[in-house]
Design an enzyme around this catalytic site. Structure first.
Site, mmCIF file in Angstrom:
data_model
loop_
_atom_site.group_PDB
_atom_site.id
_atom_site.type_symbol
_atom_site.label_atom_id
_atom_site.label_comp_id
_atom_site.label_asym_id
_atom_site.label_seq_id
_atom_site.Cartn_x
_atom_site.Cartn_y
_atom_site.Cartn_z
ATOM 1 N N TYR B 228 0.804 -1.236 0.000
ATOM 2 C CA TYR B 228 0.000 0.000 0.000
ATOM 3 C C TYR B 228 0.829 1.275 0.000
ATOM 4 O O TYR B 228 0.271 2.363 0.063
ATOM 5 C CB TYR B 228 -1.008 0.015 1.151
ATOM 6 C CG TYR B 228 -0.481 -0.357 2.522
ATOM 7 C CD1 TYR B 228 0.332 0.523 3.235
ATOM 8 C CD2 TYR B 228 -0.806 -1.567 3.096
ATOM 9 C CE1 TYR B 228 0.801 0.194 4.491
ATOM 10 C CE2 TYR B 228 -0.330 -1.921 4.359
ATOM 11 C CZ TYR B 228 0.470 -1.033 5.049
ATOM 12 O OH TYR B 228 0.931 -1.366 6.294
ATOM 13 N N ARG B 375 9.071 13.565 7.426
ATOM 14 C CA ARG B 375 9.365 12.626 6.318
ATOM 15 C C ARG B 375 8.648 13.093 5.062
ATOM 16 O O ARG B 375 7.446 13.389 5.087
ATOM 17 C CB ARG B 375 8.819 11.232 6.632
ATOM 18 C CG ARG B 375 9.484 10.486 7.722
ATOM 19 C CD ARG B 375 9.126 8.993 7.664
ATOM 20 N NE ARG B 375 7.691 8.746 7.440
ATOM 21 C CZ ARG B 375 7.171 7.527 7.298
ATOM 22 N NH1 ARG B 375 7.943 6.448 7.334
ATOM 23 N NH2 ARG B 375 5.871 7.374 7.120
#
Lengths: 416, 416
Positions: B228, B375
């Site tokens: 995913y 991130r």
């Protein structure tokens, strides 16, 4: 259970359908035109509202809102939230059930936990007639235990007493036999297993939502089951596991993944299980498929399992009576006594495979289990008495026509 | 890897996008208007063709064709069929990969099998910096082993040699560090682990399909990963496990469910594993969610992973260069050297959480990992150089504006 006599004509069936207090439920499901669906014990039909629910999940939650849906759409909480709702259908108070993974995996978790809770015992009791994955998982869980374990097998008729002693850690029993449709006496067997000091795991694959189950009232230890049969969650929709509150703090899930951690987002180096039922989660759940479980629970919203059970008994009663009248020589494997019968009727017939194929071609979908069992499931949420009447007629037609002489109905594999 | 200089202006970025050989790939994904999606390392966007694929599965296969779709729509074969296609993206020949269950569960299977294959050894090597579920599953798998096992932890910089001896059964390493984005040298580490007589499991969650991996050529033993993130299979879509041909006959899956049986429909009493990769299956898979993996593989059809990797390196190179120019004091955790870098850039910043929230509000979606890591994932399939330029600008704007002074950007939990 005293049962009114089965209707004696198709007209009587139609009248019964018209006065059925559950008749409006059928509209909540998509049953294709011209289909008599007698395989809801294998894969339930789609709830009508599921289409919009899937569309919302796909187009809005995933495609449009992307990562933020983990919080905003509540994805992360679905296993527990749906677990509580499913628990209500099997008599389990909130906080004891999660929807996740597969029945096989959940059974592995339950067995491992149970073996750990009875460290001085070395036997697992299972049924020869269990759906085979239960037996295979018993093998796998025993091989993963911290000590040598043995499996003792009982037949469907027991008696379980002969196998119970102080070596038995846990017994795994199926509420309804997937092949014969025979229903076990949960109260009696649970009491016996507990009296021997062992724990019990009930496999509810063939009964959840269609037969009453009293998880709390009967002090059940563990239950597992799938959601794609009578629960209608869709093909391969995630399964469930229930663990009694009193056992949770000591019950160890061997599949100790981050979703079972006390603080999944603290990213600790060491595993510290959640204090409650979430410890039986492991990894990220398939959100589209789990939304199917939600739509299925919505479709049963406000429905009393006892009412479903009453209608289910009447449907199977009618089928047995009608088949008995039309085909008196046929061997019906399912008990005639309603209290011993699940929501399906199984018939042993050596030409069963071609007969089931011929019925499917005529629009009545049942299934076949080797070596010679025709299975017909009677889901009370969307089947009508007239459907049952017609299915029995069609079965009789196919047998009288000796459809097995037709080479079209050759063998192929089937799915539970 | 020699890299051309990063473009020095937004105009140069737009020109680079216009000549990008992968530019048409973006049309295969739904990227919402006004969104700079830098979180494809957490949940990939929806492939455009997935909508029709889901609709077909829901409306035709489930709602209309019901139970027969297990055969007619090939549901039963999806884990193996998609496994072979996914295997091609990680350099694994057919027959070594299945798509099923979750990464955590597949890691448990791989660890258990590996421990069984090295019966005279009692140590598992894992990384302190691994995504925590890997560490938790190592604990669970060790506790389920047939002998006492120990865990030895290494930091991301190793050196692994210090931990390797003849007690090590297996090492679990992450190809890309989920937090820093640091990429490990697969060839070198695999060689060292094998030289010590141990087996290796690579976790490819943060690299599958976006960084080249040579499962066969480098004689990898096991790989696991999710579908995913860069694979774009949808929220919680089933994971994968690859097991080298040479190990399969002896590799035992502790989760011995019926889908891993040599003859799942023979309904034998005893478990007899499939002779090949199917033995790593367990129970019924979530069909809707697994169709997402199929749509995702379709979207990458004909695309060379090496080309994706080249563009990914160029995108991260640009982001690092631009952030360095705009905010020279910021601490970039991800290695500057391309061969040590995955497809993400991590920046340590004590006000990282509010900055990420403010960027999300402005349309650039990245994420935050405690205690202080921002991130940003750079998926080459749908991100453009101009997007990266704009994202760096937006980051600089938010930091210069000191958005952490705004109380709206308060803390809440995040998901990997």
């Amino acid at each position: 259970m005293t049962q009114p006599a089965a209707p004696a004509s198709r007209v009587a069936c139609v009248a019964l359908d018209a006065s059925d207090p559950l008749r409006s439920l059928r509209d909540r499901f998509i049953v294709p035109d011209g289909v008599l669906y007698l395989d809801g014990n294998s894969l339930g039909p789609m709830p009508r509202a599921a289409g919009a629910a899937f569309r919302r999940t796909i187009e809005e939650e995933w495609a449009r809102d992307l990562i933020k849906s983990w919080n905003s759409a509540g994805w992360f909480d679905l296993p527990e939230k749906l677990g509580d709702r499913l628990g209500a259908l099997i008599g389990a108070a909130p906080g004891q059930t999660v929807v996740c993974d597969t029945t096989s995996i959940n059974l592995y978790k339950a067995l491992h936990a149970a073996i750990g809770l009875r460290p001085d015992r070395d036997v697992v009791v299972a049924e020869t007639g269990a759906f085979p994955t239960d037996l295979y998982i018993v093998e796998g869980a025993m091989a993963s235990a911290d000590r040598p374990m043995q499996r003792r097998l009982i037949g469907r008729d027991g008696p379980i007493e002969a196998l119970l002693d102080d070596r038995v850690a846990v017994a795994v029993l199926s509420h309804v036999d997937y092949r014969s449709g025979r229903l076990l006496d949960v109260a009696d067997l649970t009491r016996k297993v507990h009296a021997a000091g062992a724990l019990i795991i009930w496999d509810l694959c063939h009964s959840a939502s269609v037969i009453e189950f009293a998880f709390d009232a009967q002090a059940i230890d563990f239950a597992v089951g799938c959601t794609y049969k009578y629960l209608n969650g869709g093909p391969g929709s995630p399964a469930f596991i229930s663990v009694a509150h009193r056992l949770q703090a000591q019950a160890r899930n061997p599949l100790s993944g981050w979703w079972g951690h006390a603080a999944p987002f603290a990213f600790d180096l060491d595993f510290r299980p959640d204090s409650g039922i979430r410890r039986f989660l492991c990894g990220t759940q398939p959100i589209l498929s789990i939304r199917g479980v939600e739509a299925a629970l919505d479709a049963l919203d406000g429905v009393d399992v006892a009412a479903l059970r009453r209608k289910s008994v009447a449907l199977t009663e009618l089928f047995i009576a009608r088949v008995g009248a039309l085909l008196p020589d046929l061997e019906i494997l399912t008990p005639r006594e309603a209290s011993l019968r699940g929501s399906q009727v199984a018939i042993a017939f050596d030409k069963g495979y071609p007969v089931v194929q011929a019925m499917i071609e005529r629009g009545a979908i049942g299934d076949f289990r080797a070596p010679d069992v025709m299975r017909f499931g009677f889901a009370p949420a969307y089947l009508r008495f007239a459907d049952v009447w017609d299915a029995a007629d069609m079965l009789a037609d196919c047998i009288r026509a000796e459809v097995w002489r037709d080479p079209r109905y050759s063998r192929r594999h089937a799915v539970t």
